[in-house]
Design an enzyme around this catalytic site. Structure first.
Site, PDB file in Angstrom:
ATOM      1  N   SER A  27       0.815  -1.210   0.000  1.00 33.69           N
ATOM      2  CA  SER A  27       0.000   0.000   0.000  1.00 33.69           C
ATOM      3  C   SER A  27       0.853   1.265   0.000  1.00 33.69           C
ATOM      4  CB  SER A  27      -0.915  -0.001   1.225  1.00 33.69           C
ATOM      5  OG  SER A  27      -0.142  -0.074   2.420  1.00 33.69           O
ATOM      6  N   THR A  87      -3.354  -8.732   2.413  1.00 35.95           N
ATOM      7  CA  THR A  87      -2.898  -8.569   1.032  1.00 35.95           C
ATOM      8  C   THR A  87      -2.382  -7.163   0.763  1.00 35.95           C
ATOM      9  OG1 THR A  87      -5.176  -8.067   0.363  1.00 35.95           O
ATOM     10  CG2 THR A  87      -4.456 -10.345   0.193  1.00 35.95           C
ATOM     11  N   CYS A  88      -2.833  -6.182   1.511  1.00 33.83           N
ATOM     12  CA  CYS A  88      -2.353  -4.816   1.287  1.00 33.83           C
ATOM     13  C   CYS A  88      -0.897  -4.653   1.694  1.00 33.83           C
ATOM     14  CB  CYS A  88      -3.213  -3.814   2.063  1.00 33.83           C
ATOM     15  SG  CYS A  88      -4.955  -3.808   1.568  1.00 33.83           S
ATOM     16  N   PHE A  89      -0.444  -5.504   2.610  1.00 37.99           N
ATOM     17  CA  PHE A  89       0.923  -5.373   3.126  1.00 37.99           C
ATOM     18  C   PHE A  89       1.776  -6.601   2.796  1.00 37.99           C
ATOM     19  CE2 PHE A  89      -2.121  -3.380   6.098  1.00 37.99           C
ATOM     20  CZ  PHE A  89      -1.817  -2.054   5.849  1.00 37.99           C
TER      21      PHE A  89
END
Length: 706
Positions: free
Chosen positions: A650, A672-674
């Protein structure tokens, strides 16, 4: 952990002063020193005071026979002298956690409660080579056994028993990854009364007999020099003992060659899906006392925690070639793709998982060309009924799931290029399957442009001519080889030979829904024969019909949608191979590159036993399961052009991360963002494998954050 050090006095059979005819000074007995404990008369221990006379009498009569010494000592002396007799070659005396003495036969790899050599007709014993031992040899063996003998004395018997039990549980819970094939004595940890009685009476199970017989068959002691014996190491490898020089070696004195390394296929309970194949030549796998696996390179005499098979491309996947030229091109493209002004900060796209293609098509295609810049703003994807904050991970998963639906051949928009090749090409008959196929191709072009603009990847690979058409390059004969090998070979034969005898014309027969249709490649083509002079024109027209003319309308609409977000002139700095990597990434996964570009949080570190289990599971996966694991954690199954070091999160570049979280009863979870995997501290390899597979195959949505 902690280390316990035990000290014990070793009684010598001949005092140091006796050999030179001098009387030795009486040494201070252990009783006179505080903190020492007297151990009863097993080999290597210190005899009691009342037994010292018999011990010195037996050691002084070095030339007498054992049976004569036993007869002079009486009934009580018989029993005590039997205890002082040296153990046969290959035997060792141990004590379990409860203080009971048992005997280990390293040659037959069995254990028993009864001391060997105390039965009938066992006064004289023989070595593995079948030679009788003299009294002097027995004395030498006695001294060597005294050093091998170990007394386990604990100040706190309860704590000792607990520590042994805890240590054994760690090793037993390891998924039998040790290469050691030796059978542990069943009495070393815990044992019921019935088992003890059965063992004391000499009862043996059939499985033990079979393993003993097979072990004996594999050991061949014939031809060994005098004073040599052979035994099996804990890892299953045969080694040789020279009792004369008191040395051990892997080299067989009969052949001057080292004994072979143990086979990994013989490890008990090793499951087929966990077998990573043989280790490289000269390598050996062992299990540390804390349960972690380490590897020994006998060639360089070094040890390491990392599995050497991770460097094998056939097991870990092909290495990712780094391209500095591609990186410069990609950075230039990102500089040119600037976010527009006077548009909202983000665009919200709400879809349902079971109708992701229709919902996405309805929202994206409905945007007019003069407002298409809104697709260049920050994407905020929401799946219906799920609580997820999209900081990049949800959008990656949206591109992944949507591309699988768009390129699905069952929708009729794309098809596989050949029956044995799963690269995609445009279906020339897409209009029959979908009346609005052209508007769908424009929508797909927009989605592909959005993926390139936002740095995301599509899950699908097109044929090489597809990328050449995007770049406006001409298609050559060699481009057909990867698409249709049989068709390529036919055209190649025509190019290299005179096709006059084939009586070909400038027309193509195409089968369309059960009917054969003849298509002229040029005006009057059915009346124009292919000769040696015009065969090059014929080959070029066949290639154009095969890849361009049949799908020209669909390709034009795709490029129109793509050009609305990414100008076509900007992507012309790439070649067709680089454009494929720009849009779809790398399909094959290199586990070595993956592991070396992973960071750990919490109490985890690269050599933690749970992390070792995790990477062993990844190595045992095929490429499909590795892709699914990568998609589970990052939202996409594709790897960037230059490998895992260029994974994005992100806030820009974000390496793959594993963090300790939860308890062994939890399943792994992903952010999933990290690019982060929350991995609980599982208690065994198999538990980690089962939980991870269930999490990968059973995950279906986002559940928010803590």
């Amino acid at each position: 952990g902690y280390l316990l050090i035990y000290h014990a006095f070793i009684a010598e059979s001949t005092p140091p002063g006796d050999e030179d005819g001098e009387e030795s000074e009486p040494e201070q007995t252990p009783e006179s020193e505080p903190g020492w404990e007297m151990l009863e008369g097993a080999v290597g221990g210190v005899d009691r005071p009342e037994e010292s006379a018999r011990s010195s009498q037996a050691s002084g009569a070095a030339g007498e026979q054992l049976d004569e010494t036993a007869a002079e000592a009486g009934e009580e002396g018989d029993h005590q002298n039997n205890q002082n007799l040296p153990l046969p070659a290959g035997w060792e005396e141990r004590q379990d956690a409860n203080g009971r003495t048992y005997y280990v036969n390293h040659i037959a790899r069995t254990t028993q409660w009864q001391r060997p050599g105390t039965g009938e007709d066992e006064v004289i014993y023989r070595s593995a080579s079948g030679e009788s031992h003299t009294q002097e040899e027995r004395d030498n063996t006695t001294r060597s056994n005294q050093f091998n003998r170990r007394h386990h004395v604990s100040v706190d018997e309860r704590s000792n028993r607990d520590s042994v039990s805890d240590n054994s549980s760690v090793i037993e819970q390891l998924h039998n990854l040790s290469i050691s094939g030796e059978e542990r004595p069943s009495g070393t940890r815990s044992r019921t009364t019935s088992e003890s009685d059965a063992t004391d009476s000499g009862a043996r199970k059939s499985g033990t007999n079979s393993s003993t017989n097979s072990s004996n068959k594999s050991l061949n002691a014939e031809g060994l020099p005098s004073g040599w014996t052979l035994q099996v190491a804990p890892n299953g490898r045969v080694f040789f003992i020279d009792h004369i020089s008191k040395k051990t070696t892997w080299v067989d004195p009969r052949t001057a060659r080292p004994s072979p390394l143990p086979s990994q296929a013989n490890v008990p309970n090793r499951r087929h899906q966990d077998d990573l194949g043989p280790l490289p030549e000269g390598w050996e796998e062992r299990v540390h006392t804390d349960g972690r696996i380490f590897f020994i390179d006998h060639n360089t005499r070094i040890t390491q925690w990392e599995d050497p098979r991770i460097s094998n491309p056939q097991i870990a996947g092909q290495a990712v070639p780094y391209s500095r030229d591609y990186k410069r091109k990609y950075e230039y493209l990102k500089q040119q793709l600037k976010k527009p002004s006077n548009v909202p900060n983000k665009i919200e796209i709400k879809i349902k998982r079971n109708s992701i293609l229709e919902d996405s098509y309805r929202q994206i295609h409905s945007i007019s060309p003069n407002k298409v810049d809104t697709l260049k703003t920050k994407l905020w994807i929401e799946f219906d009924g799920e609580v997820g904050l999209d900081y990049g991970g949800v959008a990656r998963e949206w591109f992944y799931l949507l591309s699988k639906e768009m390129f699905n051949p069952y929708y009729g928009l794309f098809e596989y290029s050949a029956t044995d090749n799963y690269t995609l090409q445009i279906n020339p008959n897409s209009g029959v399957c979908n009346e609005d196929h052209l508007s769908y191709f424009k929508f797909i072009g927009r989605v592909a442009g959005m993926a390139v603009f936002h740095g995301k990847l599509l899950d699908g690979f097109f044929i090489r001519p597809f990328y050449k058409m995007m770049l406006g390059k001409s298609i050559e004969l060699k481009d057909m080889e990867s698409v249709d090998t049989e068709y390529h070979n036919s055209l190649l034969w025509i190019k290299e030979n005179d096709p006059t005898e084939l009586e070909l014309a400038f027309q193509i027969d195409e089968e369309n829904f059960g009917q054969t249709i003849s298509i002229e490649l040029r005006p009057g083509g059915k009346d124009t024969r292919v000769t040696d002079e015009n065969k090059d024109e014929y080959i070029q027209r066949v290639i154009e019909w095969r890849f361009i003319n049949r799908v020209k309308k669909q390709m034009d609409m795709f490029l129109a949608g793509f050009n609305e977000l990414v100008p076509l002139n900007l992507i012309k700095i790439f070649d067709e191979g680089e454009l494929e990597l720009l849009m779809c990434g790398i399909g094959s996964i290199d586990v070595k590159d993956w592991k070396h570009n992973t960071v750990y949080k919490g109490d985890y570190h690269p050599n933690h036993i749970v992390i070792q289990w995790f990477w062993r599971v990844v190595l045992s996966f095929n490429n499909e399961m590795r892709s699914r694991l990568l998609q589970f954690v990052t939202g996409t199954s594709r790897v960037p052009m230059n490998g895992f070091k260029e994974l994005y999160g992100s806030n820009g570049p974000q390496l793959f991360t594993i963090e300790k979280w939860g308890s062994p009863t939890n399943y792994p979870r992903a952010h999933t963002c990290f690019n982060r995997l929350d991995l609980p501290p599982y208690e065994s390899y198999q538990q980690l494998r089962d939980k991870l597979i269930k999490a990968i195959e059973g995950s279906e949505g986002f559940a928010g954050v803590d």
